[in-house]
Design a protein around this motif. Structure first.
Motif, mmCIF file in Angstrom:
data_model
loop_
_atom_site.group_PDB
_atom_site.id
_atom_site.type_symbol
_atom_site.label_atom_id
_atom_site.label_comp_id
_atom_site.label_asym_id
_atom_site.label_seq_id
_atom_site.Cartn_x
_atom_site.Cartn_y
_atom_site.Cartn_z
ATOM 1 N N HIS A 1 41.746 39.111 53.082
ATOM 2 C CA HIS A 1 40.480 39.199 53.796
ATOM 3 C C HIS A 1 39.796 37.860 54.004
ATOM 4 O O HIS A 1 38.996 37.719 54.924
ATOM 5 N N ALA B 1 41.807 38.243 48.374
ATOM 6 C CA ALA B 1 41.355 39.620 48.600
ATOM 7 C C ALA B 1 40.995 40.234 47.264
ATOM 8 O O ALA B 1 41.622 39.911 46.242
ATOM 9 N N SER C 1 41.981 46.095 46.546
ATOM 10 C CA SER C 1 42.309 46.369 47.946
ATOM 11 C C SER C 1 43.801 46.601 48.144
ATOM 12 O O SER C 1 44.221 47.082 49.196
#
Length: 124
Positions: free
Chosen positions: A112, A99, A103
């Motif tokens: 992600h 990720a 984030s």
């Protein structure tokens, strides 16, 4: 879009060791926090370990603390996880995840991008 490919899984006896690797492509590796998760078909995906974008911070699940070590090589766009003193309950499919570091995934475990997974089986 980041692509992740895991390797290094296999069958090992209890007390043994394995080293997992994950190769990343398609993104700026040093902009991403990285992690390992594991999952069996009957269970939810479980957080195992994470390392931040620089490699300066790591965090582990209590169940693996002191036995597993996560590391990254930013020059090679790879992460690894050395797993020692393996137990039968460590048997799972292990997934690499990524990720973008801003984030907050390092703290929230909300990653992600995911690899396809590699099977680790520990026999008793």
């Amino acid at each position: 879009q980041v692509q992740l490919v895991e390797s290094g899984g296999g069958l090992v006896q209890a007390g043994g060791s394995l080293r997992l690797s994950c190769a990343a492509s398609g993104g700026t590796f040093t902009m991403h926090d990285m992690a390992w998760f594991r999952q069996t078909p009957a269970n939810a995906r479980e957080f195992v370990a994470a390392i931040n974008w620089s490699g300066g911070n790591t965090v582990y699940a209590d169940s693996v603390k002191g036995r597993f070590t996560i590391a990254r090589d930013n020059a090679k766009n790879t992460i690894s996880m050395q797993m020692n003193t393996l137990k039968p309950e460590d048997t799972d499919v292990y997934f690499c995840a990524a990720a973008l570091h801003y984030s907050g995934a390092f703290y929230t475990h909300d990653y992600h991008y995911w690899g396809q997974g590699t099977q680790v089986t520990v026999s008793s």
